[in-house]
Design an enzyme around this catalytic site. Structure first.
Site, PDB file in Angstrom:
ATOM      1  N   HIS A  39       0.871  -1.175   0.000  1.00  0.00           N
ATOM      2  CA  HIS A  39       0.000   0.000   0.000  1.00  0.00           C
ATOM      3  C   HIS A  39       0.913   1.232   0.000  1.00  0.00           C
ATOM      4  O   HIS A  39       2.018   1.185   0.547  1.00  0.00           O
ATOM      5  CB  HIS A  39      -0.844  -0.050   1.276  1.00  0.00           C
ATOM      6  CG  HIS A  39      -1.907   0.987   1.394  1.00  0.00           C
ATOM      7  ND1 HIS A  39      -1.652   2.271   1.790  1.00  0.00           N
ATOM      8  CD2 HIS A  39      -3.248   0.924   1.185  1.00  0.00           C
ATOM      9  CE1 HIS A  39      -2.787   2.948   1.821  1.00  0.00           C
ATOM     10  NE2 HIS A  39      -3.775   2.165   1.463  1.00  0.00           N
ATOM     11  N   ASP A  70       3.286  -4.297   8.045  1.00  0.00           N
ATOM     12  CA  ASP A  70       2.055  -3.529   7.903  1.00  0.00           C
ATOM     13  C   ASP A  70       0.916  -4.544   8.069  1.00  0.00           C
ATOM     14  O   ASP A  70       0.628  -5.321   7.160  1.00  0.00           O
ATOM     15  CB  ASP A  70       2.041  -2.870   6.520  1.00  0.00           C
ATOM     16  CG  ASP A  70       0.688  -2.258   6.178  1.00  0.00           C
ATOM     17  OD1 ASP A  70      -0.269  -2.452   6.944  1.00  0.00           O
ATOM     18  OD2 ASP A  70       0.607  -1.594   5.127  1.00  0.00           O
ATOM     19  N   GLN A  84      -4.303  -5.192   7.106  1.00  0.00           N
ATOM     20  CA  GLN A  84      -5.299  -6.141   6.576  1.00  0.00           C
ATOM     21  C   GLN A  84      -5.252  -7.490   7.266  1.00  0.00           C
ATOM     22  O   GLN A  84      -5.935  -8.422   6.843  1.00  0.00           O
ATOM     23  CB  GLN A  84      -5.093  -6.333   5.063  1.00  0.00           C
ATOM     24  CG  GLN A  84      -5.316  -5.092   4.250  1.00  0.00           C
ATOM     25  CD  GLN A  84      -6.715  -4.509   4.413  1.00  0.00           C
ATOM     26  OE1 GLN A  84      -7.650  -5.194   4.869  1.00  0.00           O
ATOM     27  NE2 GLN A  84      -6.880  -3.248   4.071  1.00  0.00           N
ATOM     28  N   LYS A 108     -10.390  -0.942  10.710  1.00  0.00           N
ATOM     29  CA  LYS A 108     -10.500  -2.124   9.854  1.00  0.00           C
ATOM     30  C   LYS A 108     -10.783  -3.372  10.680  1.00  0.00           C
ATOM     31  O   LYS A 108     -10.797  -4.479  10.155  1.00  0.00           O
ATOM     32  CB  LYS A 108      -9.214  -2.321   9.051  1.00  0.00           C
ATOM     33  CG  LYS A 108      -8.948  -1.200   8.034  1.00  0.00           C
ATOM     34  CD  LYS A 108      -7.758  -1.541   7.182  1.00  0.00           C
ATOM     35  CE  LYS A 108      -7.185  -0.347   6.455  1.00  0.00           C
ATOM     36  NZ  LYS A 108      -7.984   0.118   5.332  1.00  0.00           N
ATOM     37  N   CYS A 112      -4.734   2.372  -3.679  1.00  0.00           N
ATOM     38  CA  CYS A 112      -3.499   2.908  -3.060  1.00  0.00           C
ATOM     39  C   CYS A 112      -2.341   1.939  -3.224  1.00  0.00           C
ATOM     40  O   CYS A 112      -1.524   1.757  -2.310  1.00  0.00           O
ATOM     41  CB  CYS A 112      -3.702   3.239  -1.581  1.00  0.00           C
ATOM     42  SG  CYS A 112      -4.948   4.466  -1.303  1.00  0.00           S
TER      43      CYS A 112
HETATM   44  N1  7TS Z   1      -1.695  -0.678   4.724  1.00  0.00           N
HETATM   45  C1  7TS Z   1      -2.579  -1.489   4.105  1.00  0.00           C
HETATM   46  C2  7TS Z   1      -2.164  -2.866   3.697  1.00  0.00           C
HETATM   47  C3  7TS Z   1      -3.881  -1.029   3.890  1.00  0.00           C
HETATM   48  O1  7TS Z   1      -4.760  -1.833   3.292  1.00  0.00           O
HETATM   49  C4  7TS Z   1      -4.238   0.276   4.286  1.00  0.00           C
HETATM   50  C5  7TS Z   1      -5.596   0.858   4.010  1.00  0.00           C
HETATM   51  C6  7TS Z   1      -3.274   1.051   4.966  1.00  0.00           C
HETATM   52  C7  7TS Z   1      -2.012   0.537   5.141  1.00  0.00           C
HETATM   53  C8  7TS Z   1      -3.574   2.408   5.490  1.00  0.00           C
HETATM   54  O2  7TS Z   1      -4.433   2.315   6.574  1.00  0.00           O
HETATM   55  P1  7TS Z   1      -4.990   3.632   7.276  1.00  0.00           P
HETATM   56  O3  7TS Z   1      -5.991   3.105   8.262  1.00  0.00           O
HETATM   57  O4  7TS Z   1      -3.849   4.305   7.934  1.00  0.00           O
HETATM   58  O5  7TS Z   1      -5.618   4.446   6.197  1.00  0.00           O
HETATM   59  N2  7TS Z   1      -6.246   0.256   2.909  1.00  0.00           N
HETATM   60  C9  7TS Z   1      -7.331   0.722   2.275  1.00  0.00           C
HETATM   61  C10 7TS Z   1      -7.893   0.058   1.196  1.00  0.00           C
HETATM   62  O6  7TS Z   1      -7.498  -1.017   0.767  1.00  0.00           O
HETATM   63  N3  7TS Z   1      -8.937   0.761   0.748  1.00  0.00           N
HETATM   64  O7  7TS Z   1      -9.060   1.849   1.516  1.00  0.00           O
HETATM   65  C11 7TS Z   1      -8.068   1.846   2.461  1.00  0.00           C
END
Ligand code: 7TS
Length: 406
Positions: free
Chosen positions: A123, A200, A203, A226, A364
């Site tokens: 990401h 990371d 997910q 999430k 992303c």
């Molecule tokens: N890393 C991964 C693997 C992610 O899927 C996401 C967000 C992030 C980092 C960032 O997370 P945040 O909570 O700091 O924003 N992924 C997604 C997605 O797949 N669609 O919208 C957000």
């Protein structure tokens, strides 16, 4: 699945009763954010109505209560990922901020010409913070390619280590391909090369039981929103010895020992990395989200989602022109796909009109899109509350939309 009371689970999520364009909502964008059960929203309300006061700052009762709630969550998070100590649990705004924290702070320990290994499936949150480091010095990103199933190329990975390698930063689970990386083995290999690893876990935590000690992860980042939790809260786990070596990320209240114009000292861990008033309301509610997930069982949720993944994949494969990206045997319930020449955006728009919420675009993960030779995909992703009936509705809608756009 036996003993999996889906009706009871669904009744915990009032939003699932919504209609969209006159159709029952089928929410399949759980990878972006999962919905929030009543108990988590109640916990937020409870703090605002009964315990709101700034944390770690007052001797008065409300401040003590708010502080206790925050610190109880820290202990709950420690148990949840089996960290050694609450000193290793830092609250952030999310995965993104957690990774930026490591980049900004650990990054200061790096020197010109040092290298960081990332993978093609990251990401942007696990790419751009490392690139920002290069504004002040030359930091080289080495990228691990993936195979046709969307799995890390292990031979290439091994070949990327050298004396300049200072960190591996990779996802536990891909937000596009669903691939579950064999991170325990990949971490062990990095450690044989003397290199720490940031995972990371954005997910992963709502699908896989994570034990940071068993994995031997050096850093592990995730977001509450999430995992059925509130927005604006994330966690950075870091091994104590590394966090102690690292300079503070932001300056301000909470993170200091003493302040004078000549000499300011830092607070002990974890507070050294928590400048300013945190989202203590959200943090308090994160405990409920963990309790909620564990009351069902992360493994049972994953088994349910896996059943949906197989059920959906089998039916999708019967749609002419269907291409699924990410076919690893080790996969979470995320399906990225394209059908024939139909544009992902058009498919998403039309599916929405039929009540089906999916994600479209590059997710992303533009470097991954480039490596796949595409601009974007449609993505359906499943959570604890999704049902086979919803998959049926999704497939029926998909057949209609695919036929219209051919
Ligand atoms: N890393 C991964 C693997 C992610 O899927 C996401 C967000 C992030 C980092 C960032 O997370 P945040 O909570 O700091 O924003 N992924 C997604 C997605 O797949 N669609 O919208 C957000």
């Amino acid at each position: 699945m036996e003993n999996y009371n889906i009706d009871e689970i669904r009744s915990d999520f009032p939003i699932l009763e919504r209609q969209v364009w006159g159709k029952p909502l089928v929410y399949l964008d759980n990878t972006a954010t999962s919905m929030t059960p009543r108990c988590v929203v109640d916990a937020i309300e409870n703090v605002y109505y009964h315990h709101k006061a700034n944390v770690h700052r007052g001797v008065h009762t409300l401040s003590q209560e708010a502080t206790d709630m925050q610190e109880t969550t820290r202990e709950r998070v420690r148990q949840f990922i089996n960290a050694r100590s609450t000193e290793e649990i830092i609250f952030t705004r999310g995965t993104t901020e957690a990774i930026n924290l490591v980049a900004a702070s650990y990054g200061q320990l790096l020197e010109n010409g040092d290298e960081i290994i990332v993978t093609t499936m990251e990401h942007h949150a696990n790419i751009v913070p490392w690139q920002l480091l290069g504004r002040n010095k030359r930091i080289i990103l080495r990228v691990v390619p993936i195979n046709a199933d969307g799995e890390i190329d292990r031979i290439a990975y091994s070949s990327l280590f050298n004396d300049r390698t200072k960190l591996v930063a990779m996802c536990h689970v891909s937000n596009v391909l669903g691939t579950v990386n064999p991170i325990k083995e990949l971490i062990a290999e990095a450690h044989q090369n003397g290199v720490p690893v940031l995972i990371d876990g954005a997910q992963a935590v709502s699908h896989i039981k994570v034990d940071v000690q068993d994995l031997d992860a050096d850093f592990y980042a995730f977001s509450a929103h999430k995992m059925y939790g509130p927005t604006g809260i994330g966690v950075l786990y870091g091994k104590k010895y590394l966090l102690e070596m690292m300079p503070p990320y932001q300056g301000g209240g909470e993170m200091i020992g003493t302040v004078s114009f000549n000499n300011t000292t830092w607070a002990d861990l974890p507070f050294k990395f928590e400048a300013g008033t945190p989202d203590f309301v959200g943090i308090a509610a994160l405990r409920q989200a963990i309790d909620y997930m564990e009351s069902i069982g992360v493994e049972r949720i994953a088994a349910h989602e896996h059943d949906l993944l197989q059920y959906a994949t089998e039916q999708m494969m019967t749609i002419p022109g269907m291409r699924i990206f990410g076919t690893s045997a080790s996969k979470c319930a995320v399906i990225s796909f394209l059908v024939g020449n139909a544009h992902h955006y058009d498919m998403g728009m039309l599916l929405d009109k039929l009540g089906i919420a999916v994600r479209t675009g590059h997710h992303c993960a533009q470097p991954l899109m480039h490596s796949l030779g595409i601009e974007g995909t449609v993505r359906a992703s499943f959570a604890a509350y999704n049902t086979r009936q919803e998959i049926d509705a999704f497939i029926a809608a998909l057949r209609r939309v695919a036929a219209m756009l051919q």
